[in-house]
Structures are given as structure tokens and as C-alpha cells.
Enzyme design. Structure first.
Site, PDB file in Angstrom:
ATOM      1  CE1 TYR A  28       0.681  -0.318   4.317  1.00  0.00           C
ATOM      2  CE2 TYR A  28      -1.635  -0.814   4.748  1.00  0.00           C
ATOM      3  CZ  TYR A  28      -0.320  -0.526   5.265  1.00  0.00           C
ATOM      4  OH  TYR A  28       0.000  -0.615   6.657  1.00  0.00           O
ATOM      5  CD  GLU A  29      -0.493   5.529   1.819  1.00  0.00           C
ATOM      6  OE1 GLU A  29      -1.457   5.427   2.128  1.00  0.00           O
ATOM      7  OE2 GLU A  29      -0.141   6.461   0.806  1.00  0.00           O
TER       8      GLU A  29
END
Lengths: 597, 597
Positions: free
Chosen positions: A439-440
Site C-alpha cells: 500500500y501507499e
């Protein structure tokens, strides 16, 4: 179950040697951030993290977050965690005093966050995303929005959530389809569905403040047509009081591999065409806002790698010092010993320790550069520090989260069969850590950011500066670290050589560069990690010589650095050949031939 | 959910190029094992694996094995799996015709087992442990025991379980405490508790045949005082009919990270002092029997790495060919493409493919050596083949299971955020694969076995022979593989250099050797894998030139081998320095300094 002891000695030493701790109070605005204050803050946070938060990690994993008719319900033990976090003012540390923050260095806040994340990674995501939202609102929001939302978010009475991803718009944010339409009163009607919304709803705060990316009618395609909107779960009156529910709801929760107590929501905005949003920044400039949020969050996610690795390492050390099995190799006695005496178990532990300390050093340095970029009185210092911080961000994110997974796996291995049993707790670190490389911005995206944007920024000035700094340092190595001089020097040379190759590829060689991005990031992180550990070792040696500090800890810093450079750096240096080989083999196969016939 | 397509083209090619397929029928007893028979068997098994077994992998994971008052209950869908496996005679493939087996090569059986394990790893453990028990009974059991138990075990009406581990006796088997006492009728009374007993009880077979390690009164300490006993769940009458329950029961099931539908039992023997056991082999010679079981099981566990990696790879390829995200790098069109077009996604896929094919090649070669060791008419061929098989076994086990974890993690990464959602199925491979580096001797134990027993066997004759073979091959590389000659040659040199160093360490350097065991095994596996892939590439090139076979597949073999040697081999070669550095850094730290203060 695993206990967690905040590694205060190591954290303080890292802050002092690579995180600028003794220079914080020389920056305008940080005059109060002296060493005494910092140490007191760290000690108090360490206590809370170990005693209040850490015990909720395993129970939270078992209980998980649940969706009810009233929205998301978090594990019972989380009330005490939110209360302690809020009442201790931990969320206010690095925020702007204008909104109730303490205005302390971000580098201090990252060390505090490290401990809280070690204690409970699933919980830590709520402050992380709230902090990202605070940054975006502070940087781009109107004065009215700032005044209305920031104090409650800084105090953590309200939490934040980032609503970016849609089923067809993940890494390619520009493909998103959520809509926003301006109304006569200046607000916007928001409509669309978002997925993977971390802490998108829960029962531990009075309000949830969503930042939502959406498109206005007729907006340009791709990332140039995205705008950012603030969408509160509950409407907020002029006096700051909470009003009616906004038209936003949780559709479902994901059933995930790990971080079970962090609710991952599918959010629906405007089911009844009544979802009110407020623009943050200018129309069609939402991508810039998003990067404000994401650059903060990327370092925070990188830190998750360090935090989980640290706790998994501690857990494995405790077991290795307790578990008795087999006689020591080469010993005369045939009596069984604790397994920490076995060389191959030590290899698992020392690898874990070295990777964790290297990743911590990278991240602390990254955030210290951010503090200088934001607070130095000297414009050129600010410019250079920002360049360094930007360069290091993808490495902080990707290298640290990769080692987070690696260390949690090594630590699990120390437990043997017990590691595979959930009750032990080692398996949870292995599961929880696995999200961080995703994620990110996946680690592949980070690597592309590094070789694309970051390597080319300011004509390569920032990586040149870093390599020059490392060369100077290596040239001066002597005494305890003299044995590491050759290998570390080879590492710096390989990094420079690889950077020059990719830099020279230009647009014509863009596929070669993209294909080499991941091994290049790995080389960069490993050389940088080795360099920062060596700097710490030199500092440790100096303190040992002056009789200042705990000899066992300081000697361990030297051993850990030496081990890293001797054992872990050479395979990374050997990535130079693969990096320079280009993408011919990668692109050779027809896509159909990847499948099995 | 993920489909599984048996990779018949790849499996057949691997059997032909490194698994001796075209030479099987030259061995006494295998006259019937011609290529036609083999291909028919593989095809039929691939069909069953894909259609009958593979769909139960995810449902079995969700449902899991459960302990009830009547013993362990397996997932509902498992009845069809056991029926299909039994009725197809799949368990009889390589067993002795004297007990109802088909007497086919073990190398054919390993390919069949690969497919079944890809289809459902948790299920595959039941045949794996049954096969290990069959081998031990066949090698060491009395004629009476063999006649009574083997036919039913070969037909899979009864299944087998290995009862070795106790809470204080894991890697150190010699520390076990279970007791056995001889009775007047020649049977033994067994008493003790065993943990981690895979498929120790279940509802899919009429009987479970436990092989239990225990100590007789006054037996020598350690491994020289261990005996092996056969303990049936139900007593077996003279006519083979099932009688009363024996005094053995399941105490509990473990809650594990993965392989949820494989029951992992705590077993209690003799709660009522009435657990009857029959000795297998001689008193106090149980360790030898255990190695008979374990050497088989070690290769089988290594295969789990290949099987899970293969399925995870297929799953990721299918997603990468379907998921559309972002424009192709360097392309003029800004239209989004399927992610298999992105170089960094190709790196994930090609790394997965290369590691999986290399591990498969290592294991097939290992088992083909076993077939020659057991069946060649020439005593010297048998001796050399046994030496090679023994040398390769720890590599088959450890290297393959390490890559199983690595590939399942790379494959998960291809899915991005979806990879972390259990529904997708990628997470299950990541969880399931993680046990394989642990059980049947942790990979650390494998590495110690390699540098301890195996490197020194017959004065180093077997690794010398393998290195000589590789040198000859590398010397002849030209045409498509000429570009790999230098790197592969460096790999072989590094492997030889490392082996000589460790070999020369002797007892004085035993701690250095033990400390270097893990990187040495990694170097060995990677060089061997690169070599075997290169051999396959040369064979592929020959077939391409003669117009024989599928050009896409053959060209992919060359690309995969080239990629492996160019991209994955150099970091392993760079382990030579770390291996030669000795254990000084590993052993430097006081154990207390590992802990965080």
C-alpha cells in the site's frame, strides 16, 4: 504472545547519530526540542507502547474489526488504546501549534510512531492516515476548513481517512471515476465508490474526516483532472458541533491476510445523492494534495517495516534465549544449550537485527532531512534537505518494508514448528508485515519513482551529493571499522556506477531503466544502510574509547555494522551486473508464453 | 480463487532433460516405464489434479480440519479427493508390486505428486507421510507387519503418520521421552505425548498407522536409545480385519498460519496404559528407520516449494494478463495496458518462473538419482547415484522451500492490494508455503546436514563429481547460451572454492562451517539451479533447431535460463566472501546484548 520493550537505547542512539537529535534545537521553532525533552518524551511513549498498547496486538488480531448496522466496531481493548493515545497528546507532537500541536520535530515524532507501531501496527494506521490528512488540509485547505477541522484532528477526537483507490484505479490513480459537482452554495456533491479505505469507519472517534479524490464535470483526463474534497462522516456546524450524518457509508470490510483490527472499508459516497464535500485546494489540483498526503504516508509505511521487524526480532531473541535444544557445536559438553548458542540461529538473529537497524537509520535520516527542509533558516539548506528527503522517500518506503517481511520471516524461523502456530505470535508479524510493500504505492512503484523522478531531480544533484558524502566517510575509515572499508567502498562505487548508467539511459533507455528499478532500489538501500550503520559504529567506537555509554550496546553496534557489511552487502553489490544488463530478457517473452499450456 | 493447470509441457521437458525419462526403461524392473506410459500417467493425473483436487484448496482452507468427540473431521469436499486419489491408484505408483504397488520410477511419482500438491498442499501431506511410513515399514518391518499393513497403506485404505516430535525434542530428536515396554507376548506398551503430528487422525481412512519413536527402559541416552514402533489406531486381526480402538487419541489440533485442512495433532499414547505397539526393526535402532522415512519426506517437502510456487506463479500470470493499469512505459500510446506489459511486473513473474523451474529441475534430478541408486544393475552406478542423491537431498528440501516462500510472496505482490485479500487466493499460498522451510528438519538443519555429513561423505567424492560435470558442461557452452558462460563459470568456481574452504575447515573450524552453512546451501542451490536450467536451454535450442516441439515454450526455456543466470545468480555468487569470512562476527556478541534494554 510476545512482549514488546521499546528499544530506547537504540532509538536514542540512532536519533543522535543519524537523526540530528543534538541539532534539533538549532532550528528556528525547535528551540525547546533539546535532548532532555526528547528523552523524556521517548521514555514516556515507550512505557505506554509496551504496557498499554502492545498487549492489544494479539487480541486485536483475533477479534478483528467487524461491520455492524451501526458501522464498524473495533476490538473491545481498543478503547483504552485510543484513550491513552489521545490523553497523552501523542497525536499532537509534530503538528502546528496554531491547531493545538506541540510543534516538535518530525524526527522525534517518527521515533514515537515507531514504538506505537511496534506495539500495534493495525492501530497505528489510524494516526498515520490522520496525520496525512492533517498535512494535506494544512497545506492546501482554506482557512475556514483548517479552523474547523484541524484542531479536532490534531487532538485525535476526529480521525482521517484517504479515499483514493477504486477498483480500476489503483497504481494508476488518474483512472479514477468518482464524481464531484459544484452546488450553488459552493459545496460539492460527491458520488462514487472507493476501495481499500483504511480506518474508513470505526467506533473510536466522534467523526471521520474523509479526503476524497474525484472528478469535476469536464475535467481533463488522467491525473490533471482530479480534485480533492473533504467529506465528513458527520456534518460540522459553524460552532464545530456535530450535525446530521453525511451521505457516506461503509459497504463492506475486506477479509485480509493481516492487520485484522484495522478496518479496510469499501466506502460509498452519495448513494442518496446527498453526500456533501468541501474542496481542498484548487479544482483539478488534487494530485498535488495527494502527494502531500502520500509522501508523509510513504515514510510512515516504511516505518511499519522497521516497527514490525523490531518486535519480531525481540520476540525471536526472547525465544532463542529460552529454548533449549541440542549441544553447542564444537563444544566438549554434550549438554543441550539455549538455541542462541547455535551459529545458524545467530545468523537469523543478527541478520534480523542488522536489517532492522539499517532501515531505522535510513528512515530517521530521511525525516531529519524533512525537518531541515521545513524549518531551516537557510534557503539553500532547505532546498538541499528537501532534495535529499525526496530521494530517500522511496527507499524508506520500499527497502524498509521489504526487510520488514524478511525479518518477520527470519524471526518466525527461529521458533521452528512453534512459529507456524498462531498462538505464538510470530505468524502475526509475518502476516501483518506483508501489506506494507503493497500500500501507499507498491514497492515496484517506489522503485520507478526512484529511477524516474528522484534520480533525475535537479540534474542528479542529490544522489551525487550523497555518494560524495559516503566516499569521504569511507576514505576515513580506520580502527574497528577498517576491515569494512574495502567492501563498503565497493558498495558505494557500485551504487554510483549503477546510478550513472540509469541516469545516462535517458528516454531511449527508459524500458531498461524501468526493468532495473527494483534491483537498483535494493542496491541503494543496502549500501545506504551499510553506510549509516558504519557511521553509527564509528560513533560507538568513539564513545567506547571515551568510556561514555553502555559497552555491551556500543560493541554490539560495531558487530552489527561489521556483520551487515561483511555478510549482507556483497549480494547487493552483485546487483550491479543485473542492473546494467538491461531489460532484454525481461521483455523477450511473448505474454502468452508466460502461461502454462 | 485460482485455477490450476498442470504444467505438462514443462514437467515432461524437465523429466526428459534432467529426470532421465528416456532412460527409465533401461533400469531393471522399469522395463514397462516407457515414455508413452509416463505421458499417459502424467496427463491423467494432471486432469484429476486440476479438475477434482484444485477446487478444494480454497474451500478446505476456509473450512479447516476440526476436532470433535469422534476425532478429526476434515472438510466435506475431501471425501471426493480421497476417493479419486484412491480409485485412480495414485498412491500405488512407485510402491513395491509385492504389496500392490505398480513399481514405477520414483521420478514419475514425484512429478505426479507435484501436481497433486499444487492442487492441494494440505491434502498432499497425507499421501506424503503415508509414503514415508510405507518406506520405513518396507525397509525395516518384519514380514508379518509388512504383510498385514503394507497392502492397505499402498492402496491408501489406511494412512500413515510419523510421531517424532515432543515439546522438548524437536530438531534434537534424541531428547525424546516417550516410553515403550516389552510385554510377554512380544508387543510393547507405548506411553507418551507427541506434538505436530500431521494427519495424526482424520475421518477419511479406515485406519491410521502411526510410527512412533520411543525409548525402552535402560536404553542409551540420545539418538542411540530410540526405537520405532507401529501403533495402529484400530487393532488389526490376523485376517486383516479391524478390531478394537487402540489406546491412542488426539488431544488437540493446532491453530496454524496455513495448511488449515491438514490436521496437526497433539497425540497421546497410553492414557489408559493400554497402547499396543509393534517394533519396527531392532530395538534402539529407530534413528536409522527415521532417516529412511525422513529422507523420503525431505524431498517431498522440498517438492511442496515447487508445487506451491508453480500454482502461485500461474495465478499471478493469469492476473497480470487480465488486470489493466497504466500505459506501457516508453510507448507512444497513453492507453492503459495489461500489467504483464510493465517491466517490473515481468521481473516478478520471470523471477518466479525461473526459481520454480530451477527447483523442479533440482528435485527431479535428485529423485532420478534415487531411482538409479535403487534399481541400477551396476553396483558402482548405484553407489555413485546414492551419493549424489544424499548430497542433493538437503538442497532439494531447503532451497526449494525457500523459493516456495519467495515465489508465493512475489506472486502476491503482482496482485497489489488484492493480494492481501484472502478471497483472491494469493495469500493462502503465502501462508501455506511458510511451513515447508520448517518441518522435516528446518532449513538450518538441512544446511548443517549439507556441510556436515554430505560434503564429507566418501571424502568429498560426490560434490567433486558434480562440480566436474558442471565444469565440463560450462566449457562447451556456445550459441544461444554463450552469453551465460562467464557468469555460470564464475558460479561453479565459487561453489568449488566455498566447498574446498568448508571441507578444509575440519573439526577445528566447525563453528565457521556451521555459521556458513546457510549461505553455502543457497550458493549451492542457485548454482545447481542455473546449471540445470542451462542444460535445459541447450536441449531446447537443439529441439528448436530440429523443428521438434513448441517454439514458444522452447524459446521461453532459453529466456528463463538466461534470465536466471544473468539476474539471479550473481547475488548468490557474491556469497563466497561471506561464506569464507568465518563465524567471528556471528559469535562475537554476548547473548544478553541481543536483547533490547
Amino acid at each position: 504472545m510476545s512482549d514488546y520493550r521499546a528499544p530506547l537505547e537504540e532509538i536514542t542512539f540512532a536519533l543522535e547519530t543519524v537523526g540530528g537529535l543534538r541539532d534539533w534545537d538549532s532550528l528556528p521553532g525547535f528551540e525547546e526540542a533539546g535532548e532532555d525533552i526528547a528523552l523524556a518524551v521517548l521514555e514516556e511513549c515507550g512505557k505506554m507502547a509496551g504496557e498499554v498498547i502492545a498487549p492489544t496486538n494479539r487480541t486485536g488480531d483475533i477479534e478483528g474489526a467487524k461491520l455492524t448496522d451501526d458501522g464498524v466496531v473495533t476490538p473491545a481493548a481498543f478503547k483504552a488504546v485510543f484513550d491513552a493515545y489521545r490523553e497523552g497528546g501523542w497525536n499532537t507532537l509534530a503538528s502546528d501549534p496554531a491547531f493545538g500541536g506541540q510543534g516538535l520535530p518530525a524526527t522525534l515524532a517518527i521515533a514515537v510512531t515507531e514504538m506505537i507501531t511496534s506495539a500495534n501496527m493495525a492501530f497505528s494506521l489510524c494516526p498515520l492516515l490522520t496525520a496525512g490528512a492533517i498535512e494535506a488540509i494544512a497545506a492546501h485547505g482554506s482557512e475556514e476548513i483548517k479552523a474547523k477541522y484541524l484542531p479536532k484532528m490534531v487532538s485525535f477526537e476526529w480521525t482521517g481517512a484517504m479515499n483514493l483507490t477504486e477498483p480500476s484505479a489503483g497504481s494508476d490513480v488518474g483512472a479514477l471515476k468518482a464524481k464531484a459537482e459544484k452546488q450553488a452554495d459552493g459545496t460539492y456533491l460527491i458520488k462514487g465508490q472507493k476501495i481499500f479505505i483504511t480506518w474508513g469507519d470505526h467506533d473510536q472517534a466522534e467523526n471521520v474526516v474523509h479526503l476524497v479524490l474525484a472528478r469535476l464535470p469536464g475535467a481533463p483526463e488522467g491525473t490533471r483532472g482530479i480534485s480533492m474534497f473533504l467529506v465528513p462522516k458527520y456534518m460540522v456546524g459553524e460552532d464545530g458541533s456535530l450535525g446530521a450524518r453525511n451521505d457516506v457509508r461503509v459497504v463492506s470490510l475486506e477479509h485480509k491476510l493481516g492487520i485484522h483490527s484495522s478496518p479496510t472499508c469499501v466506502m460509498s459516497f452519495g448513494d442518496n445523492d446527498a453526500c456533501i464535500g468541501y474542496i481542498v485546494g484548487e479544482e483539478n489540483k488534487g494530485m498535488r494534495n495527494m502527494f502531500t498526503m502520500m509522501n508523509h504516508a510513504r515514510i510512515g509505511v516504511g516505518l511499519e517495516g522497521v516497527s514490525v521487524a523490531e518486535r519480531a526480532y525481540q520476540h525471536a531473541v526472547a525465544y532463542a534465549r529460552d529454548r533449549v535444544q541440542s549441544a553447542a557445536i564444537g563444544a566438549k559438553s554434550r549438554d543441550s544449550v539455549t538455541i542462541i548458542h547455535h551459529p545458524d540461529v545467530r545468523r537469523l538473529l543478527l541478520t534480523s537485527r542488522a536489517l532492522t537497524e539499517a532501515a531505522r537509520a535510513i528512515i530517521y535520516r530521511n525525516v531529519w532531512a524533512l525537518d531541515r527542509a521545513h524549518h531551516s533558516g537557510d534557503v539553500e539548506v532547505r532546498r538541499l534537505a528537501q532534495g535529499e528527503a525526496d530521494l530517500l522517500t522511496p527507499i524508506s518506503k520500499a527497502w524498509s518494508t521489504d526487510i520488514g517481511v524478511e525479518v518477520s520471516s527470519l524471526a518466525l524461523q527461529v521458533f521452528g514448528g512453534m512459529g507456524f502456530i498462531e498462538e505464538t505470535g510470530a505468524a502475526q508479524f509475518y502476516r501483518d508485515s506483508r501489506i506494507a510493500p503493497i500500500y501507499e504505492g507498491t514497492n515496484g512503484i517506489q522503485a520507478l519513482d526512484l529511477v524516474g523522478r528522484k534520480l533525475n531531480a535537479d540534474g542528479g544533484e542529490h544522489w551525487h551529493a550523497l555518494i560524495a558524502e559516503m566516499r569521504t566517510f569511507v576514505g576515513g575509515l580506520d580502527r574497528a571499522m577498517a576491515g569494512s572499508k574495502t567492501t563498503l567502498g565497493e558498495g558505494v562505487d557500485a551504487l554510483a556506477n549503477a546510478a550513472e548508467t540509469l541516469f545516462a539511459n535517458g528516454f531511449e533507455g527508459i524500458v531498461d531503466t524501468a526493468g532495473a528499478a527494483t534491483p537498483y532500489l535494493k542496491l541503494f538501500g543496502t549500501v545506504l544502510g551499510g553506510y549509516l550503520l558504519a557511521r553509527q559504529a564509528v560513533a560507538a567506537e568513539r564513545r567506547l574509547a571515551s568510556g561514555d555509554g553502555n559497552p555491551g550496546f556500543l560493541q554490539a553496534k560495531i558487530t552489527t555494522a561489521t556483520f551487515f557489511i561483511e555478510q549482507l552487502l556483497p549480494p547487493a553489490i552483485a546487483l550491479l551486473g543485473p542492473i546494467k544488463a538491461g531489460a532484454t530478457q525481461l521483455m523477450a517473452m511473448d505474454e502468452a508464453d508466460f502461461a502454462r499450456g
